[in-house]
Design a protein around this motif. Structure first.
Motif, PDB file in Angstrom:
ATOM      1  N   LEU A 163      34.088  20.394  47.190  1.00  0.00           N
ATOM      2  CA  LEU A 163      33.399  20.862  45.858  1.00  0.00           C
ATOM      3  C   LEU A 163      33.551  22.490  46.387  1.00  0.00           C
ATOM      4  O   LEU A 163      33.856  22.765  44.900  1.00  0.00           O
ATOM      5  CB  LEU A 163      32.215  19.991  45.538  1.00  0.00           C
ATOM      6  CG  LEU A 163      32.510  19.046  44.731  1.00  0.00           C
ATOM      7  CD1 LEU A 163      30.912  18.754  44.487  1.00  0.00           C
ATOM      8  CD2 LEU A 163      33.187  18.422  43.690  1.00  0.00           C
ATOM      9  N   GLY A 164      33.188  22.969  47.251  1.00  0.00           N
ATOM     10  CA  GLY A 164      32.936  24.808  47.373  1.00  0.00           C
ATOM     11  C   GLY A 164      34.608  25.285  47.403  1.00  0.00           C
ATOM     12  O   GLY A 164      34.950  25.840  47.091  1.00  0.00           O
ATOM     13  N   ASN A 187      36.257  27.420  44.593  1.00  0.00           N
ATOM     14  CA  ASN A 187      36.380  29.127  44.991  1.00  0.00           C
ATOM     15  C   ASN A 187      38.358  29.274  44.690  1.00  0.00           C
ATOM     16  O   ASN A 187      38.222  29.887  44.124  1.00  0.00           O
ATOM     17  CB  ASN A 187      36.666  29.186  46.944  1.00  0.00           C
ATOM     18  CG  ASN A 187      35.403  29.079  47.495  1.00  0.00           C
ATOM     19  OD1 ASN A 187      34.027  29.964  46.908  1.00  0.00           O
ATOM     20  ND2 ASN A 187      34.959  29.190  48.709  1.00  0.00           N
ATOM     21  N   SER A 188      38.466  28.117  44.605  1.00  0.00           N
ATOM     22  CA  SER A 188      40.126  27.829  44.456  1.00  0.00           C
ATOM     23  C   SER A 188      39.864  28.291  43.049  1.00  0.00           C
ATOM     24  O   SER A 188      41.070  29.012  42.609  1.00  0.00           O
ATOM     25  CB  SER A 188      41.132  27.153  44.366  1.00  0.00           C
ATOM     26  OG  SER A 188      41.069  26.703  46.013  1.00  0.00           O
ATOM     27  N   SER A 213      41.391  32.499  38.338  1.00  0.00           N
ATOM     28  CA  SER A 213      40.895  32.323  37.391  1.00  0.00           C
ATOM     29  C   SER A 213      40.955  34.053  37.121  1.00  0.00           C
ATOM     30  O   SER A 213      41.311  34.813  35.960  1.00  0.00           O
ATOM     31  CB  SER A 213      38.817  31.652  36.755  1.00  0.00           C
ATOM     32  OG  SER A 213      38.399  32.711  37.922  1.00  0.00           O
ATOM     33  N   PHE A 214      41.194  34.687  37.922  1.00  0.00           N
ATOM     34  CA  PHE A 214      41.393  36.304  38.457  1.00  0.00           C
ATOM     35  C   PHE A 214      42.543  36.513  38.873  1.00  0.00           C
ATOM     36  O   PHE A 214      42.451  38.349  39.127  1.00  0.00           O
ATOM     37  CB  PHE A 214      39.912  36.781  39.769  1.00  0.00           C
ATOM     38  CG  PHE A 214      39.056  36.508  39.320  1.00  0.00           C
ATOM     39  CD1 PHE A 214      38.131  37.089  38.151  1.00  0.00           C
ATOM     40  CD2 PHE A 214      37.470  35.455  39.959  1.00  0.00           C
ATOM     41  CE1 PHE A 214      36.833  36.941  37.812  1.00  0.00           C
ATOM     42  CE2 PHE A 214      36.848  35.519  39.489  1.00  0.00           C
ATOM     43  CZ  PHE A 214      35.664  36.414  38.294  1.00  0.00           C
ATOM     44  N   ARG A 215      42.966  35.750  38.736  1.00  0.00           N
ATOM     45  CA  ARG A 215      44.528  36.274  39.020  1.00  0.00           C
ATOM     46  C   ARG A 215      45.474  37.386  37.876  1.00  0.00           C
ATOM     47  O   ARG A 215      45.527  36.577  36.396  1.00  0.00           O
ATOM     48  CB  ARG A 215      45.244  35.158  39.572  1.00  0.00           C
ATOM     49  CG  ARG A 215      46.515  35.507  39.968  1.00  0.00           C
ATOM     50  CD  ARG A 215      47.071  33.663  40.477  1.00  0.00           C
ATOM     51  NE  ARG A 215      47.008  33.366  41.391  1.00  0.00           N
ATOM     52  CZ  ARG A 215      46.389  32.146  41.932  1.00  0.00           C
ATOM     53  NH1 ARG A 215      47.272  31.517  41.119  1.00  0.00           N
ATOM     54  NH2 ARG A 215      46.956  31.453  42.927  1.00  0.00           N
TER      55      ARG A 215
END
Length: 155
Positions: free
Chosen positions: A101-102, A106-107, A112-114
């Motif tokens: 889940l971590g 992170n992915s 989302s910030f790409r």
């Protein structure tokens, strides 16, 4: 005629019978053996009792804590079912969901910030493959997207 008895020292007594002012060797040897025997049996039983915790110590922390609590419950309540449950739980390899889940989180955060042409291409492909309509005004406000299509930086 007087009856003469042989002196006491001449009578043959077994080695473990002590005389009046001698140390009782058999009593001391038996006491030492008993103390060592009880101590050894106690150590072996405690080692056996904490076997599930030793097995689970190699696994995850949460699994170890659950097995340890089951072991304590078994010890204080004298219910063998808790010990058996702890042993079975210690022997089963539980999957590590926290790591998975971590990595997923992170992915998703990286995606989302790409920004840039790669992000535009991914969004265009997603819209084309999944058949998305243009987002509604409510959807744009909810996800903090630009309200007008000309304000979009899709490409």
């Amino acid at each position: 005629m007087t009856d003469q008895q042989p002196p006491l020292s001449a009578v043959h007594l077994p080695w473990f019978v002590s005389t009046e002012h001698q140390t009782d060797v058999l009593l001391i040897a038996t006491g030492i053996f008993l103390v060592l025997f009880v101590f050894t049996i106690g150590v072996l039983l405690l080692r056996l009792h904490h076997l599930p915790e030793h097995i689970a110590g190699k696994e995850q922390k949460v699994q170890y804590q659950v097995v340890a609590v089951l072991g304590l419950l078994a010890m204080f309540t004298h219910e063998n079912l808790f010990w058996i449950a702890g042993l079975l739980l210690a022997m089963v390899d539980l999957p590590d969901f926290t790591g998975l889940l971590g990595r997923i989180a992170n992915s998703v955060q990286r995606i989302s910030f790409r920004k840039g042409p790669e992000a535009r291409r991914i969004r265009d492909v997603d819209r084309g493959l999944l058949g998305f309509r243009q987002p509604t005004k409510r959807f744009r406000l909810l996800f903090n997207l630009p309200l007008k299509e000309r304000d979009c930086h899709y490409g």
